[in-house]
Design an enzyme around this catalytic site. Structure first.
Site, PDB file in Angstrom:
ATOM      1  N   GLU A 114      -8.454  -4.946  -2.993  1.00 58.71           N
ATOM      2  CA  GLU A 114      -7.061  -5.168  -3.417  1.00 58.71           C
ATOM      3  C   GLU A 114      -6.566  -6.523  -2.906  1.00 58.71           C
ATOM      4  O   GLU A 114      -5.904  -7.269  -3.633  1.00 58.71           O
ATOM      5  CB  GLU A 114      -6.172  -4.035  -2.882  1.00 58.71           C
ATOM      6  CG  GLU A 114      -6.532  -2.694  -3.498  1.00 58.71           C
ATOM      7  CD  GLU A 114      -5.611  -1.573  -3.016  1.00 58.71           C
ATOM      8  OE1 GLU A 114      -5.642  -1.253  -1.820  1.00 58.71           O
ATOM      9  OE2 GLU A 114      -4.868  -1.036  -3.844  1.00 58.71           O
ATOM     10  N   GLU A 134     -11.972   5.186  -2.183  1.00 59.59           N
ATOM     11  CA  GLU A 134     -10.812   6.045  -1.900  1.00 59.59           C
ATOM     12  C   GLU A 134     -11.111   7.504  -2.230  1.00 59.59           C
ATOM     13  O   GLU A 134     -10.683   8.412  -1.510  1.00 59.59           O
ATOM     14  CB  GLU A 134      -9.585   5.569  -2.689  1.00 59.59           C
ATOM     15  CG  GLU A 134      -8.870   4.352  -2.100  1.00 59.59           C
ATOM     16  CD  GLU A 134      -9.525   3.017  -2.444  1.00 59.59           C
ATOM     17  OE1 GLU A 134     -10.642   2.989  -3.007  1.00 59.59           O
ATOM     18  OE2 GLU A 134      -8.913   1.978  -2.129  1.00 59.59           O
TER      19      GLU A 134
END
Ligand code: 1HE
Length: 265
Positions: A114, A134
């Site tokens: 990110e 994740e």
């Protein structure tokens, strides 16, 4: 400047290094605070910034120990709702006054990816691998990945990365636009610095428009996009632009060089 993030100014280029190699540069709140300070300093004194990781990895993403402490109440939630600190700092990078070039190697995973996609140009060396683990950790992206990573790689690839946790190597990263350049191991930072030097030769005004207008136009309809483009391209030209236009008209500008290989590597 905090030890967690190193900062150096090399001419017009700020070098910002995640500096927590013992924890694979995992990002906790203290790292975010240090990164914010480094980014704001670069905004003040540099024309371009390079983001890199010390040690063998760019970044292992969210500090999972801190996330656990938060999940179990060991770290108290803030008393007021505030903007997510990752969103705030990554937007300072992505939509600030100067371009960022990311030099990637080793793990570029979760929040590390990110962060990387908040940069405007990304270079990876052959050791770089990209992933969104994740799903394996029972959490979800939270550092702007739904917006930024999805726009870079598309929904299909992001779904695959998140549902399966599959890691992409440097070449697949190149195919999916996670990087624009792949270098031999250990050379990503040098290449990123070379690119940053080139970007620093543009006028600050043009660099600002490239990084601030392009992503907003991407979010607009055709008509509104053209309107915003016109608002920016038809502005009064700064004297620096006039000088560069005159240089070309007078035959004094450096000629454009056709690529030798036709590739971006
Ligand atoms: C960490 C972290 C971390 C390492 N948080 N401490 N991110 C992940 O799911 C990736 C988790 N990390 C890994 O899979 C591996 O560490 C790596 C592939 C990145 C590197 O492997 P390796 O063998 O070089 O290192 P290691 O032995 O696994 O880790 C070394 C130390 O770093 C160890 O601590 P130590 O005290 O036992 O030495 C690890 O615990 C520590 N470490 N990664 C905390 N991430 C806003 S939402 C974003 C959501 C996400 O980012 S999810 C993805 C999280």
């Amino acid at each position: 400047m905090s030890e967690l993030v190193s900062y150096e100014l090399d001419g017009q280029v700020a070098l910002i290094g995640l500096n927590r190699p013992d924890k694979r540069n995992a990002i906790n709140d203290a790292v975010i605070d240090a990164l914010r300070a480094a980014v704001l300093r670069a905004h003040d004194e540099a024309s371009v910034a390079v983001l890199f990781g010390h040690g063998n990895n760019f970044c292992a993403g969210l500090d999972l120990a801190e996330a656990l402490a938060r999940a179990t109440g060991l770290i108290k939630p803030p008393s007021k709702r505030r903007r997510h600190n990752w969103h705030e700092v990554f937007d300072l990078i992505a939509r600030g006054p100067i371009p960022f070039v990311a030099a990637l190697h080793g793990a570029v995973v979760g929040g590390g990816l990110e962060l990387a996609t908040a940069a405007h140009l990304r270079v990876g060396d052959e050791s770089a691998f990209f992933g969104l683990p994740e799903g394996q950790r029972g959490i979800f992206v939270g550092g702007g990945g739904t917006v930024r990573i999805q726009r870079v790689v598309g929904t299909t690839v992001m779904m695959d990365m998140m549902l399966t946790g599959r890691l992409l190597d440097a070449n697949e990263g190149l195919q999916q636009h996670l990087v624009r350049y792949v270098t031999p191991p250990g050379q990503a930072l040098a290449k990123a610095r070379e690119l940053a030097g080139r970007v620093a030769q543009n006028t600050p005004e043009t660099n600002w428009m490239i990084i601030n207008v392009l992503p907003r136009v991407q979010d607009l309809s055709h008509d509104d996009g053209l309107f915003l483009e016109q608002l920016n391209s038809n502005r009064q030209r700064p004297p620096e632009a006039e000088a560069r236009l005159r240089e070309f008209v007078d035959g004094k500008s450096r000629p454009l060089q056709a690529p030798k290989t036709g590739g971006a590597a």
